[in-house]
Design a protein around this motif. Structure first.
Motif, mmCIF file in Angstrom:
data_model
loop_
_atom_site.group_PDB
_atom_site.id
_atom_site.type_symbol
_atom_site.label_atom_id
_atom_site.label_comp_id
_atom_site.label_asym_id
_atom_site.label_seq_id
_atom_site.Cartn_x
_atom_site.Cartn_y
_atom_site.Cartn_z
ATOM 1 N N HIS A 115 -2.188 -7.771 -17.390
ATOM 2 C CA HIS A 115 -1.090 -8.420 -16.693
ATOM 3 C C HIS A 115 -0.784 -9.769 -17.338
ATOM 4 C CE1 HIS A 115 -2.513 -5.482 -13.740
ATOM 5 N NE2 HIS A 115 -1.312 -5.578 -13.148
ATOM 6 N N PHE A 116 0.525 -10.029 -17.546
ATOM 7 C CA PHE A 116 0.965 -11.282 -18.151
ATOM 8 C C PHE A 116 2.213 -11.788 -17.438
ATOM 9 C CE2 PHE A 116 -1.453 -9.300 -21.509
ATOM 10 C CZ PHE A 116 -2.106 -10.350 -22.127
ATOM 11 N N SER A 117 2.388 -13.089 -17.482
ATOM 12 C CA SER A 117 3.696 -13.677 -17.161
ATOM 13 C C SER A 117 4.314 -14.132 -18.490
ATOM 14 C CB SER A 117 3.548 -14.852 -16.197
ATOM 15 O OG SER A 117 2.891 -15.932 -16.827
ATOM 16 N N VAL A 118 5.611 -13.933 -18.618
ATOM 17 C CA VAL A 118 6.288 -14.198 -19.892
ATOM 18 C C VAL A 118 7.419 -15.190 -19.657
ATOM 19 C CG1 VAL A 118 7.451 -13.207 -21.892
ATOM 20 C CG2 VAL A 118 5.764 -11.855 -20.629
ATOM 21 N N SER A 119 7.496 -16.200 -20.500
ATOM 22 C CA SER A 119 8.640 -17.128 -20.502
ATOM 23 C C SER A 119 9.147 -17.248 -21.933
ATOM 24 C CB SER A 119 8.236 -18.497 -19.954
ATOM 25 O OG SER A 119 7.223 -19.070 -20.751
ATOM 26 N N ALA A 120 10.462 -17.341 -22.071
ATOM 27 C CA ALA A 120 11.088 -17.456 -23.400
ATOM 28 C C ALA A 120 12.283 -18.389 -23.311
ATOM 29 C CB ALA A 120 11.516 -16.082 -23.914
ATOM 30 N N ALA A 121 12.565 -19.073 -24.392
ATOM 31 C CA ALA A 121 13.702 -20.012 -24.390
ATOM 32 C C ALA A 121 14.134 -20.268 -25.818
ATOM 33 C CB ALA A 121 13.320 -21.324 -23.717
ATOM 34 N N PRO A 122 15.454 -20.468 -26.042
ATOM 35 C CA PRO A 122 15.930 -20.896 -27.361
ATOM 36 C C PRO A 122 15.612 -22.376 -27.568
ATOM 37 C CG PRO A 122 17.782 -20.776 -25.843
ATOM 38 C CD PRO A 122 16.579 -20.280 -25.079
ATOM 39 N N VAL A 123 15.334 -22.756 -28.802
ATOM 40 C CA VAL A 123 15.060 -24.145 -29.153
ATOM 41 C C VAL A 123 16.291 -24.689 -29.868
ATOM 42 C CG1 VAL A 123 13.554 -25.714 -30.408
ATOM 43 C CG2 VAL A 123 12.624 -23.637 -29.384
ATOM 44 N N HIS A 124 16.969 -25.656 -29.239
ATOM 45 C CA HIS A 124 18.211 -26.199 -29.785
ATOM 46 C C HIS A 124 17.920 -27.390 -30.679
ATOM 47 C CE1 HIS A 124 19.673 -23.985 -26.223
ATOM 48 N NE2 HIS A 124 20.730 -23.736 -26.993
ATOM 49 N N ASP A 125 18.598 -27.439 -31.822
ATOM 50 C CA ASP A 125 18.510 -28.582 -32.716
ATOM 51 C C ASP A 125 19.345 -29.729 -32.181
ATOM 52 O OD1 ASP A 125 16.881 -27.129 -34.317
ATOM 53 O OD2 ASP A 125 18.413 -26.633 -35.817
ATOM 54 N N ASP A 126 19.335 -30.846 -32.910
ATOM 55 C CA ASP A 126 20.102 -32.006 -32.472
ATOM 56 C C ASP A 126 21.592 -31.726 -32.390
ATOM 57 O OD1 ASP A 126 17.788 -33.412 -32.291
ATOM 58 O OD2 ASP A 126 17.969 -34.379 -34.259
ATOM 59 N N ASP A 127 22.070 -30.760 -33.175
ATOM 60 C CA ASP A 127 23.499 -30.441 -33.139
ATOM 61 C C ASP A 127 23.842 -29.449 -32.040
ATOM 62 O OD1 ASP A 127 22.287 -28.218 -34.136
ATOM 63 O OD2 ASP A 127 23.384 -28.186 -36.053
ATOM 64 N N GLY A 128 22.857 -29.113 -31.199
ATOM 65 C CA GLY A 128 23.123 -28.224 -30.076
ATOM 66 C C GLY A 128 23.060 -26.754 -30.410
ATOM 67 N N VAL A 129 22.705 -26.407 -31.636
ATOM 68 C CA VAL A 129 22.666 -25.011 -32.071
ATOM 69 C C VAL A 129 21.217 -24.527 -32.083
ATOM 70 C CG1 VAL A 129 23.189 -23.414 -33.938
ATOM 71 C CG2 VAL A 129 24.748 -25.304 -33.435
ATOM 72 N N ALA A 130 20.996 -23.341 -31.504
ATOM 73 C CA ALA A 130 19.660 -22.751 -31.495
ATOM 74 C C ALA A 130 19.476 -21.894 -32.728
ATOM 75 C CB ALA A 130 19.469 -21.911 -30.237
ATOM 76 N N ARG A 131 18.402 -22.143 -33.462
ATOM 77 C CA ARG A 131 18.091 -21.349 -34.647
ATOM 78 C C ARG A 131 16.741 -20.627 -34.517
ATOM 79 N NH1 ARG A 131 20.744 -25.973 -36.296
ATOM 80 N NH2 ARG A 131 22.607 -25.609 -37.579
ATOM 81 N N VAL A 132 15.958 -21.022 -33.515
ATOM 82 C CA VAL A 132 14.652 -20.398 -33.269
ATOM 83 C C VAL A 132 14.485 -20.233 -31.771
ATOM 84 C CG1 VAL A 132 12.155 -20.660 -33.499
ATOM 85 C CG2 VAL A 132 13.644 -21.413 -35.351
ATOM 86 N N ALA A 133 13.821 -19.154 -31.365
ATOM 87 C CA ALA A 133 13.466 -18.949 -29.963
ATOM 88 C C ALA A 133 11.960 -18.726 -29.883
ATOM 89 C CB ALA A 133 14.217 -17.757 -29.380
ATOM 90 N N VAL A 134 11.356 -19.131 -28.750
ATOM 91 C CA VAL A 134 9.922 -19.031 -28.585
ATOM 92 C C VAL A 134 9.615 -18.238 -27.322
ATOM 93 C CG1 VAL A 134 9.827 -21.253 -27.388
ATOM 94 C CG2 VAL A 134 7.754 -20.309 -28.422
ATOM 95 N N SER A 135 8.575 -17.411 -27.401
ATOM 96 C CA SER A 135 8.108 -16.646 -26.240
ATOM 97 C C SER A 135 6.624 -16.938 -26.043
ATOM 98 C CB SER A 135 8.324 -15.149 -26.470
ATOM 99 O OG SER A 135 7.706 -14.397 -25.441
ATOM 100 N N VAL A 136 6.238 -17.240 -24.762
ATOM 101 C CA VAL A 136 4.851 -17.535 -24.421
ATOM 102 C C VAL A 136 4.407 -16.549 -23.340
ATOM 103 C CG1 VAL A 136 3.247 -19.259 -23.541
ATOM 104 C CG2 VAL A 136 5.158 -19.960 -25.000
ATOM 105 N N MET A 137 3.258 -15.892 -23.571
ATOM 106 C CA MET A 137 2.701 -14.943 -22.604
ATOM 107 C C MET A 137 1.374 -15.488 -22.075
ATOM 108 S SD MET A 137 3.447 -11.267 -24.466
ATOM 109 C CE MET A 137 2.715 -10.393 -23.099
#
Length: 971
Positions: free
Chosen positions: A376-398
Motif C-alpha cells: 500500500h502506498f500514497s502517491v503525490s505528483a506535481a509539475p515543477v515550474h521554472d522561473d518563467d512559469g513553464v514546467a519542464r520536469v514533473a516529480v512523483s513521490v510514493m
C-alpha cells in the motif's frame, strides 16, 4: 651661298631620314619599335621586337597588328579600338598583357603614335613597347607579402626562423609585437627561449624539441605552451614548426609560427570546470534522493519520458531503472486502486500532473513489487515550474503506508483514547484543576511555555499559557475557562500565537477537553498545544516561493498575472481609469551572458531588480516575468505620472553599471507603457499589448519609452502582422496556398520554349486569391519566409515531375527566394538535396533574388548562388535599379539575368530619364554578359521601345496575366 641655303643643305631628304630612323630603331635593344600603315599592317620591325615578341621581321611585316594581342582582346576588338584612339588623339598609351609568338604573355607598356604629313593626312602609326614583366611580378610579390602580413596580424600569429646548428634565431616583428618586445631585445641566440617558455612547460617542450632535432627533417614540432610577455604576463600559444632546406647555408632551418590561443585556452578551462561542477551537482542531487526512504520518479514534461528513479523506486519496480518513452507507457508501473482495479496509464498521478499541469495525488494505491507482492502506498505528483512559469520536469513521490494500513484496523476500537494519548505524547499537554490552576505539564509544554512544571504548578493557566490570536491581539477567552464553564471540548478556530517566557513566540493550534472521574463528575481539564511554527514557516516560505522569483525576489509571472487581473477588475468597477502597465525588456543583456557567463548575468539581474525597487511605491507591483523582462503595475496614477515612473526606470538603467572581469557594462531598456483603461479585457491581452509597445520601442531605436494606445498605427500594424502570420500558418495546415505562373516572352523574334515565373497566392480571399503583397511582408517580419520558400520549391518541383511532357517543352521556370532564405544554410542544404534527387534537369530552374536581399548578407548569398549554379541552375537579379549600389552588386553577383524594375518600365514612355535608365541598364548588363528582362510591360508602345533598345525578354499583363499552374501552361 646664303646662310639659309647652308642649313637647307644639311637637312637629309625624306628617304634618307627614314633610313636613319630605321637604323636607329634597329640599334635599340630595350624597346620593341615598329611602324604600321594607316590600316594597322606592320611595315617595319626592329630586332628588339623580334626578341621581345618572338616574331622575326619577315614573319611580322605584312601582318595585322592583332597578332600581338591576346584572344580576349581580339574578341573585344581592342586592336582597332587602339588605332582609332591614336588617330583621334594623336597617341594612345596603355599597360596591359600582350601575347608572344609561342602563346606566352608578358606585361607591356605600349605607346601608339599616329604619323601624319604636313597636311594632316594619316601616313601610318608607330608603336613602342617596353617589357615590364619583372616590375609587374615584383609588384605582385610585394602585394602578396603585405597581404600575408595583414593575415598574420589578424590571426594573432607571429613567425620565427631558427638555425639550430649555430643557434641563431630570428623573430618576426609580429611575434615580438605579440609579446611586447622591440627588435633585438630578445637576442638572436637559442637562449632566448629560456626567457620565454613557462617553467612548467619547459620540460615537455624541450623533450619534444630534442625528438624533432633527432629526426630532422621528417618530424615537425607542434605543441601548446605559455610564453612570457615583456610585462611579465604569461599567455598561451600554439607553436608549429617544420624543417626547410636553406640553400645558402647548405643546412636545414626550423621555421615556425606561434598563434595566440590564450583566450580560447582560458575558455576551455572554464568550460571544463563548469562541466565538472554540473556533474558534481547532479551526483549530489542523485545521492540525496537515493537516501530518501520514499520512491521518487522524475519525468520530462510534456512527453512524460522517465528521466530518473531513486534506489527505492528501482527496488520497488525492479532494476535496471525504467526508461519509459512517454506517460502513455506508465501502465508498466503496475499500480491499482484501493479496490484492486489496475490503473490505466492516463490515471497515474504522475501522468495527470503532466497532462493537467497541476498537482495530482492518490491517497491509497496498490503497487505490484518486483517480487510480485502487493504493498500500500500514497502517491503525490506535481509539475515543477521554472522561473518563467513553464514546467519542464514533473516529480512523483510514493510513501509506504503499509504499516498505517495495518494499524488503522487495530486502533479503531480505542480511537478516542488513542487520540488523546498521542496528543499528550507528541504535543504540549497541560492539565488543570476545576479552578483552572495548573496541575501538570509535559516536557513539550515546558519547552513551549518557558515554564518548568514546578514553577507552573498552582499558577493560573492563563498566566502560564499566554495565548493571542494570529495577529498578536489578546485572545477573547481562555480555552480552559471556556471548557470548564461549558463542560465541553474546545479547539482553536485557527493558528494562535503562544508567548513564552523570554520573549520567544510559537505558532500553535490548541484544543482543550474536560476531564471526568469514573462516576462522571468533572475533575478539571486538559489543554493540548500543537506546535505548527515550523510548518507555518514552511508554508509561508512555500507561499513566497510560489509567488516570487527565486533569482531577484520580485513577484513572479504567475503572481503578477493575479495582481494584474485584480487591477483590471477594479478598473471595470470604477469610472476612474488611473492605472498603467509597463513592460520592460533589457537591451544588450545577451552580451553580458556571452562575455561573462550566465552567473554574471544572474547577478546583474539581482542588482538591477534592487535598483528598480528603489523607484517603485509599496502599493505598486514590480515583477520579473522572463529572462531579462520585467513588468510593473502602477496604480492610482495618471498617464503623465506613469510616464514619469517609466522615465525614472529608464534613467536608472542608463546610469546602472555592472563590472565583470575588469570590464564595465552599460545596459539599456525598452519600455512599453499602456494605460489600463479598458483596452484589454484579460491579463493575456494586456500583457500582449504592453509587449507590442515594448517591441515597437525596441524597433524604434531601443532605450526609450513608448506609450501605446488603442488605435495607434504601430499597434494596428503589429496586430495586422500577427493576423496574417496566423493566416499563413492556417494556410499551411489547410492546404490554402496555390501556385500561379506568368509568362516571360523573348523579344528577339526566334521561337523559344516555355519561360515563366512561379507566383504564390493564398486561397479563400473575398475577391479571389490573395496576392502575396498582402501576407508576405508579415511573414518576412516574423521570420517564416524560409518555410514558405521551401513549400514553393517543393510543390513546384513536385508538379513539374508529374508533367514530363510539359518539362520537355519548358525552357526556364523562375522561382523567387526571400532575403532570409538566402542566408539560411539549412534551406541551401535542402534545396541542393531536393534538386539533386529530382528528375527535372537543373538547367531548367532559375532562382530570382532581389538586390536588397542579396546585399543583406553578400557572403552567404554568393555561397548559395555558387552551390546551386554548380548543379546547373541559373539566377536572376529581380527589381534591379531600386538600390543605391545596383551596378556594384551586379559586378559581384554571378547572375544570368537582370530583371529591370517595373517602375522604370512603366514610366519610360513619358519620362526621358526612365527611358535612359532602362537603356543604360540594358547596355551595362549586356556588357557584363547578362540577359535582361523588363517587368510590368502593359502596352504596345512600351513593348516596341524595349525591342528597339535590345532588351531580351518582357513580362507583364500585355503578354499574359498570372494564371493557376494547373492545367499546364502552353507555349
Amino acid at each position: 651661298m646664303s646662310t639659309s641655303d647652308s642649313k637647307h643643305d644639311i637637312v637629309p631628304v625624306p628617304h634618307e631620314a627614314a633610313e636613319l630612323f630605321r637604323l636607329m630603331a634597329e640599334e635599340i635593344e630595350e624597346c620593341a619599335i615598329f611602324l604600321m600603315d594607316p590600316h594597322g599592317v606592320i611595315t617595319t620591325w626592329n630586332r628588339a621586337a623580334e626578341v621581345m615578341k618572338g616574331y622575326l621581321a619577315h614573319e611580322a611585316v605584312g601582318q595585322y597588328l592583332g597578332i600581338l594581342y591576346t584572344p580576349e582582346d581580339v574578341a573585344r576588338d581592342r586592336p582597332a579600338h587602339n588605332l582609332r584612339e591614336a588617330a583621334k588623339h594623336g597617341y594612345y598609351r596603355e599597360e596591359t598583357w600582350r601575347k608572344k609568338k609561342d602563346g606566352s604573355l608578358f606585361f607591356a607598356h605600349v605607346a601608339l603614335t599616329a604619323l601624319r604629313d604636313d597636311g594632316g593626312q594619316l601616313l601610318g602609326f608607330s608603336k613602342v613597347t617596353l617589357d615590364l614583366t619583372p616590375h609587374k611580378m615584383l609588384e605582385q610579390c610585394l602585394d602578396e607579402k603585405e597581404e600575408t602580413q595583414r593575415i598574420m596580424e589578424a590571426a594573432k600569429a607571429g613567425t620565427w626562423k631558427w638555425q639550430v646548428g649555430n643557434g641563431h634565431i630570428e623573430f618576426s616583428p609580429a611575434f615580438l609585437g605579440m609579446l611586447g618586445y622591440q627588435e633585438h631585445e630578445l637576442g638572436q641566440q637559442d637562449d632566448a627561449w629560456d626567457k620565454l617558455v613557462h617553467p612548467d612547460d619547459a620540460p615537455g617542450w624541450g623533450a619534444q624539441l630534442a625528438a624533432v632535432r633527432q629526426q630532422c627533417p621528417a618530424l615537425p614540432l607542434a605543441c601548446e605552451l605559455r610564453l612570457r610577455r615583456k610585462d611579465g604576463a604569461w599567455r598561451w600559444f600554439y607553436m608549429r614548426a617544420e624543417w626547410r632546406w636553406n640553400e645558402r647555408d647548405r643546412a636545414f632551418l626550423l621555421m615556425g609560427v606561434n598563434v595566440d590561443i590564450h583566450d580560447r585556452k582560458l575558455l576551455s578551462q572554464e568550460s571544463e570546470a563548469l562541466a565538472l561542477q554540473i556533474q558534481t551537482e547532479r551526483n549530489r542531487f542523485a545521492a540525496i534522493l537515493d537516501q530518501m526512504p520514499v520512491s521518487v520518479v522524475l519525468a520530462e514534461v510534456p512527453g512524460g519520458a522517465v528521466l530518473y528513479q531513486n534506489q527505492v523506486s528501482q527496488r520497488l519496480f525492479g532494476t535496471p531503472p525504467l526508461a519509459l518513452p512517454s506517460y502513455r507507457d506508465y501502465a508498466q508501473f503496475q499500480l491499482a486502486d484501493a479496490d484492486g482495479r489496475p490503473l490505466p496509464a492516463h490515471e497515474h498521478p504522475l501522468a495527470r500532473a503532466i497532462a493537467q499541469d497541476a498537482p495530482a495525488s492518490a491517497e491509497q494505491v496498490l503497487a505490484r513489487q518486483a517480487d510480485g507482492a502487493l504493498a500500500h502506498f500514497s502517491v503525490s505528483a506535481a509539475p515543477v515550474h521554472d522561473d518563467d512559469g513553464v514546467a519542464r520536469v514533473a516529480v512523483s513521490v510514493m510513501h509506504d503506508i503499509e504499516a498505517q494500513t495495518r494499524l488503522r484496523k487495530l486502533l479503531e476500537a480505542e480511537k478516542e483514547r488513542a487520540q488523546v494519548t498521542l496528543k499528550a505524547i507528541t504535543n504540549g499537554v497541560v492539565t488543570t484543576d476545576l479552578d483552572g490552576l495548573v496541575d501538570s505539564m509535559n516536557a513539550a509544554a515546558e519547552r513551549m511555555t518557558g515554564w518548568s512544571e514546578a514553577q507552573a504548578r498552582g499558577q493560573a493557566v492563563g498566566a502560564v499559557v499566554e495565548l493571542r490570536d494570529a495577529d498578536g491581539a489578546a485572545a477573547p477567552d481562555n480555552p480552559i475557562a471556556l471548557c470548564l464553564r461549558e463542560n465541553r471540548a474546545v479547539s482553536s478556530p485557527g493558528h494562535a500565537l503562544l508567548l513564552a517566557r523570554g520573549g520567544r513566540r510559537y505558532s500553535v493550534e490548541h484544543a482543550s477537553a474536560p476531564l471526568h472521574l469514573a462516576d462522571g463528575r468533572p475533575d478539571g481539564a486538559v489543554l493540548v498545544l500543537h506546535d505548527v511554527t515550523e510548518a507555518r514557516g514552511l508554508l509561508d516560505s512555500l507561499s513566497h516561493q510560489a509567488t516570487h522569483d527565486a533569482l531577484t525576489g520580485l513577484v513572479n509571472r504567475r503572481e503578477f498575472s493575479v495582481r494584474l487581473q485584480r487591477a483590471l477588475d477594479r478598473n471595470k468597477e470604477t469610472a476612474e481609469k488611473n492605472s498603467a502597465l509597463l513592460y520592460m525588456d533589457l537591451d544588450q543583456f545577451k552580451i553580458i551572458n556571452d562575455t561573462c557567463g550566465h552567473g554574471a548575468g544572474d547577478e546583474l539581474l539581482r542588482q538591477l531588480a534592487y535598483a528598480y525597487g528603489q523607484h517603485v511605491r509599496e502599493r505598486d507591483t514590480l515583477a520579473r516575468i522572463g529572462g531579462d523582462e520585467f513588468a510593473l503595475i502602477v496604480e492610482h496614477c495618471t498617464e503623465a505620472e506613469a510616464m514619469r515612473v517609466a522615465d525614472k526606470l529608464l534613467e536608472t538603467t542608463r546610469a546602472f553599471r555592472y563590472v565583470c572581469k575588469e570590464r564595465s557594462f552599460q545596459l539599456g531598456v525598452s519600455i512599453g507603457l499602456i494605460p489600463i483603461d479598458g483596452v484589454a479585457d484579460s491579463v493575456e491581452e494586456a500583457l500582449r499589448l504592453a509587449d507590442h509597445a515594448c517591441y515597437i520601442a525596441k524597433e524604434s531605436g531601443r532605450n526609450r519609452v513608448l506609450i501605446q494606445k488603442s488605435g495607434d498605427v504601430e499597434m494596428v500594424q503589429r496586430r495586422n502582422d500577427m493576423y496574417w502570420t496566423t493566416r499563413v500558418g492556417d494556410a499551411f495546415r489547410a492546404d490554402q496556398l496555390e501556385l500561379f505562373y506568368q509568362p516571360i516572352e523573348a523579344l528577339g523574334g526566334a521561337a523559344r520554349g516555355l519561360h515563366y515565373e512561379i507566383l504564390l497566392r493564398m486561397k479563400n480571399g473575398s475577391a479571389g486569391p490573395i496576392l502575396p503583397g498582402t501576407f508576405l511582408p508579415s511573414a518576412e517580419r516574423y521570420d517564416i519566409m524560409p518555410s514558405i520558400d521551401r513549400w514553393v520549391l517543393d510543390h513546384s518541383l513536385a508538379w513539374l515531375e508529374q508533367h514530363p511532357q510539359h518539362v520537355a517543352e519548358l525552357e526556364l521556370c523562375s522561382i523567387n527566394l526571400s532575403q532570409r532564405t538566402l542566408a539560411d544554410p539549412a534551406f541551401r542544404q535542402y534545396a541542393v538535396a531536393r534538386i539533386g534527387s529530382s528528375s527535372l534537369p537543373p538547367q531548367k530552374l532559375c532562382f530570382e533574388i532581389t538586390e536588397t536581399g542579396a546585399a543583406a548578407n553578400l557572403h552567404k548569398t554568393l555561397s548559395f548562388i555558387n552551390e546551386l549554379k554548380a548543379l546547373g541552375c541559373s539566377f536572376a537579379l529581380d527589381d534591379f535599379g531600386t538600390g543605391m549600389a545596383s551596378f556594384a552588386y551586379l559586378k559581384q553577383l554571378p547572375v544570368d539575368y537582370v530583371k529591370i524594375d517595373g517602375s522604370f518600365i512603366q514610366a519610360m514612355g513619358c519620362s526621358q530619364v526612365d527611358f535612359e535608365m532602362v537603356r543604360f541598364t540594358n547596355e551595362i548588363s549586356h556588357l557584363m554578359g547578362r540577359r535582361t528582362i523588363a517587368e510590368f510591360v502593359s502596352n504596345q508602345d512600351t513593348l516596341q521601345q524595349l525591342k528597339a533598345i535590345g532588351v531580351d525578354f518582357a513580362q507583364g499583363f500585355l503578354l499574359g496575366k498570372p494564371r493557376p499552374l494547373a492545367p499546364a501552361p502552353r507555349a
